[in-house]
Scaffold this motif. Structure first.
Motif, PDB file in Angstrom:
ATOM      1  N   LEU A  33      -4.639   4.546   2.920  1.00  0.00           N
ATOM      2  CA  LEU A  33      -5.822   4.307   2.097  1.00  0.00           C
ATOM      3  C   LEU A  33      -6.755   5.516   2.107  1.00  0.00           C
ATOM      4  N   THR A  90      -4.654   4.215  -4.231  1.00  0.00           N
ATOM      5  CA  THR A  90      -4.778   2.880  -3.624  1.00  0.00           C
ATOM      6  C   THR A  90      -6.156   2.268  -3.867  1.00  0.00           C
ATOM      7  N   ARG A  91      -6.847   2.720  -4.888  1.00  0.00           N
ATOM      8  CA  ARG A  91      -8.190   2.223  -5.176  1.00  0.00           C
ATOM      9  C   ARG A  91      -8.183   0.702  -5.328  1.00  0.00           C
ATOM     10  N   GLU A 109     -15.621   3.119   0.489  1.00  0.00           N
ATOM     11  CA  GLU A 109     -14.721   2.599   1.509  1.00  0.00           C
ATOM     12  C   GLU A 109     -14.357   3.654   2.541  1.00  0.00           C
ATOM     13  N   SER A 110     -14.200   4.912   2.101  1.00  0.00           N
ATOM     14  CA  SER A 110     -13.709   5.952   3.004  1.00  0.00           C
ATOM     15  C   SER A 110     -14.640   6.152   4.187  1.00  0.00           C
ATOM     16  N   LEU A 160      -7.434  -1.547  -3.031  1.00  0.00           N
ATOM     17  CA  LEU A 160      -6.562  -2.282  -2.120  1.00  0.00           C
ATOM     18  C   LEU A 160      -7.240  -2.622  -0.796  1.00  0.00           C
ATOM     19  N   PHE A 161      -8.393  -1.978  -0.496  1.00  0.00           N
ATOM     20  CA  PHE A 161      -9.099  -2.339   0.736  1.00  0.00           C
ATOM     21  C   PHE A 161      -9.679  -3.749   0.628  1.00  0.00           C
ATOM     22  N   ALA A 205       0.730   4.122  -2.707  1.00  0.00           N
ATOM     23  CA  ALA A 205       0.302   5.458  -2.299  1.00  0.00           C
ATOM     24  C   ALA A 205       1.294   6.529  -2.733  1.00  0.00           C
ATOM     25  N   VAL A 246       0.831  -1.204   0.000  1.00  0.00           N
ATOM     26  CA  VAL A 246       0.000   0.000   0.000  1.00  0.00           C
ATOM     27  C   VAL A 246       0.862   1.249   0.000  1.00  0.00           C
ATOM     28  N   ALA A 254      -6.670   7.905  -1.616  1.00  0.00           N
ATOM     29  CA  ALA A 254      -7.767   7.029  -2.032  1.00  0.00           C
ATOM     30  C   ALA A 254      -7.677   6.661  -3.509  1.00  0.00           C
ATOM     31  N   LYS A 299      -1.544   1.608   7.367  1.00  0.00           N
ATOM     32  CA  LYS A 299      -2.125   1.232   6.071  1.00  0.00           C
ATOM     33  C   LYS A 299      -3.440   1.952   5.844  1.00  0.00           C
ATOM     34  N   THR A 300      -4.302   1.975   6.856  1.00  0.00           N
ATOM     35  CA  THR A 300      -5.592   2.642   6.723  1.00  0.00           C
ATOM     36  C   THR A 300      -5.415   4.134   6.509  1.00  0.00           C
TER      37      THR A 300
END
Length: 694
Positions: free
Chosen positions: A182, A189-190, A539-540, A192-193, A124, A120, A186, A178-179
């Protein structure tokens, strides 16, 4: 505290033919089950291809449509499951042998978290590393995480609870980082969640053909050193006496295990718990199949078991929810849920010796004098007021102290009033949530006689998260009070599951931590599944809530935490002596007239209420309930009458500072307070573990 895998004197071995027959039966059973499930796997999909079509293709049929669907779409997924299962089964078996601990795995040693963070981070920041590639990046991240966990916990069976705690702390920090990436990156890293939960979806056979040879080569290397691993596992002194370089063997084994795990991460994303469950199941069969004690046999059988577990999880996923919807849910979610169930069952049946005494790392000091305690308490109150004032003045729009005075007196302008009306509830929410989680952590630790217990680590926070996420995702127009009630119910269910399961072993330290770790992992997997199924394109929002955010909080959101504290604090004050007695042993409070079951239940209900209210108010914030009580005991000793207020103040200050940092450092963008809390609090606890590593 003893390891779960400390070598013991083996029972008399059966004759050699019987041993060979048992091993042959086990291998044949695994191969048979795996083959049947593989055929079923090939029949599952959105196209109408049945078992007859697949068998016809295997027997030389020439249905072009069947060939296209099976070879182009289904076969890559099946082969990916086999390669990843073998890699994780081997990796877990090696890590368990190196640490002499049955719960060691790429999950508990934070290998998967480190590998995922590395990938990630590279995505990023747009870093190009042509010399390494994705596999090299994941390998370096996983190796660094495993090395840190083993250094903090100590290899060679120094304690299951310490290994879990060290791995959880490192993984928590890496997941927080990592979060954060993300959320901040965003676009870069689209995707990757969901990938981070482990998905078997493949774009052709290129990934499988790349990593299958890596797994095969590592397996050959491990088999070549299997005899030395046997000797090291029996004992360091014995191995050295026979000329084995123990350090070199351990280091090489860890590097090879991390390489396997990193390959799996690159191919499918982090797949949870296969590396723990598959080799642990095989080790549990070692008493019935004695040859499994030898690594030359254990390693390939563990790899085969890993493949069977992976295929089983994918078949179950698509059988239960349908092939179309299964495309949306990562297979790693299913393996994590199944693995969590296995870990809870394993922890309930294990008999572990050792006490749950305070570890040296906690640095508990003798009781301080009353004067010193009052000075410390006053200083913390002043510090909390200063931090709250700083939180009210600082942020994307900075205010002066005079603005704050004018707002309090009702003479501020509309701009200042607007800022304060939005900012003050956030500051108060952080203070209340921090105090609630710290008090809950202190209660959990005393009642369970386990200094490692904490609302997040033992799964209570995750249970509250499930309750709230279910309402948020399934009832989008639900009000705050419905979400708060659901969070409280979820916390209560999780706490009941953990403590009822741990009661069978008298709340033994290792058992409680293992059960809580399993419940926590399972709840996180269920939350990920809910997000993926109901809101995959937003996700956000989910990440922000799950990371503990005070954003958008109003005074209404403060009510549950205020009510919980108003009700619980007097109860804890009244039961402070009972809390001290329960932390000693099971018999002392009974001899002094304490009704242990009732007192324990009352205190646990208090802790659950505090946790549920905090999660309902600000979302999931981890680690506060672990760090604050430890720091409080280091400052004022063990007496609950002093630990509880100091821990509450420390927790409030920690979350408030984390919220202030999250709002100010990258303003106008913001980071959730829970992420900053983990990033700031984890190094402190790592330092405590490092102090007590010997």
């Amino acid at each position: 505290m003893t390891s779960l895998l400390t070598p013991t004197e083996a029972p008399p071995a059966p004759p050699a033919p019987a041993r060979s027959a048992r091993l042959a039966v086990l291998v044949a059973a695994l191969l048979g089950v795996g083959t049947v499930l593989a055929l079923v796997h090939l029949t599952q999909g959105t196209s109408s291809i049945g078992p007859g079509d697949v068998l016809g293709l295997l027997w030389g049929g020439h249905g072009d449509g069947t060939v296209d669907v099976v070879v182009a779409a289904r076969l890559p997924r099946l082969l990916a499951a086999i390669v990843v299962g073998v890699a994780l089964g081997l990796s877990g078996a090696v890590l368990q042998s190196v640490s002499r601990n049955i719960i060691a795995s790429p999950d508990t040693l934070a290998v998967n978290a480190g590998a995922h963070l590395a990938i990630v981070a590279v995505a990023a920041f747009g870093v190009s590393l042509p010399m390494f590639g994705a596999a090299g990046v994941a390998f370096l991240g996983g190796l660094g995480a495993a090395a840190l966990v083993l250094m903090l916990s100590g290899a060679g069976g120094t304690g299951t609870a310490r290994l879990v705690l060290a791995g959880t702390a490192i993984a928590l920090m890496m997941v927080a980082l990592k979060t954060t990436l993300l959320l901040l990156f965003a676009q870069e890293t689209r995707g990757l969640f969901a990938w981070g939960e482990g998905s078997l979806e493949q774009n052709g056979l290129s990934g499988v053909t790349t990593f299958a040879p890596v797994v095969a080569v590592v397996l050959v290397a491990l088999l070549a050193m299997s005899r030395r691993m046997d000797l090291v596992y029996v004992g360091d002194d014995h191995a050295r006496a026979l000329g084995v370089r123990v350090t070199a063997v351990r280091a090489t084994a860890v590097v090879l295990a991390v390489l396997l795990s990193a390959s799996a991460v690159v191919l499918t994303g982090p797949i949870g718990f296969v590396g723990l469950a598959a080799p642990a199941l095989i080790r549990l069969l070692a008493t019935a199949v004695p040859r499994l004690h030898r690594h030359a046999v254990l390693l390939p059988v563990a790899g085969l078991a890993g493949a069977v577990v992976m295929i089983t999880a994918d078949v179950l996923l698509r059988a239960l929810i349908g092939s179309q919807r299964a495309l949306e849910i990562p297979t790693g979610v299913v393996t994590t849920i199944l693995g969590a169930i296995f870990l809870v069952v394993l922890a309930r049946t294990l008999r572990v010796s050792g006490s749950a005494a305070e570890p040296p790392a906690a640095g508990v000091r003798a009781a301080t004098s009353r004067t010193r305690y009052l000075v410390l308490l006053t200083g913390l109150v002043v510090l909390a007021v200063v931090v709250a004032g700083g939180g009210a003045l600082l942020g994307d729009a900075k205010l002066l102290l005079g603005d704050l005075v004018n707002w309090v007196s009702g003479q501020a302008g509309p701009i200042v009033s607007g800022v304060m009306d939005n900012r003050l509830p956030r500051v108060l929410a952080a203070l209340l949530a921090g105090a609630s989680l710290a008090l809950a952590g202190a209660v959990f630790q005393n009642v369970s006689r386990n200094p490692l217990a904490e609302p997040g680590i033992i799964g209570v926070t995750g249970g509250a998260g499930i309750g709230a996420v279910v309402v948020i995702t399934l009832v989008p127009l639900s009000g705050f009070w419905l979400q708060a009630g659901a969070a409280g119910i979820g916390a209560g269910v999780a706490a009941a599951l953990v403590f009822l399961s741990a009661a069978r072993r008298g709340f033994a330290s290792d058992n409680l931590v293992l059960i809580g770790f399993g419940v926590s992992a399972g709840t996180n997997a269920i939350i990920a599944m809910l997000i993926t199924l109901t809101d995959p394109w937003n996700e956000s929002k989910a990440l922000t809530w799950l990371s503990g955010s005070t954003y958008g909080r109003t005074f209404e959101h403060l009510v549950p935490m205020m009510v919980a504290l108003v009700i619980v604090v007097p109860v804890l004050t009244y039961l402070r002596g009972t809390l001290d007695l329960l932390s000693l042993d099971e018999e002392t409070p009974r001899l002094l007239g304490v009704r242990v079951p009732g007192a324990r239940l009352a205190l646990l209900v208090c802790a659950v209420v505090l946790t549920g209210a905090a999660v309902a108010g600000v979302g999931v914030i981890g680690f506060v309930g672990l760090v604050a009580p430890h720091a409080a005991r280091a400052l004022v000793g063990r007496r609950s009458a002093r630990v509880l207020p100091v821990a509450a103040l420390l927790g409030a200050i920690l979350v408030c500072v984390a919220d202030l940092i999250g709002r100010s450092v990258i303003a106008p963008a913001q980071l959730p307070a829970g992420l900053v809390t983990a990033i700031v609090g984890t190094p402190y606890f790592i330092w405590l573990l490092y102090r007590g590593r010997r």
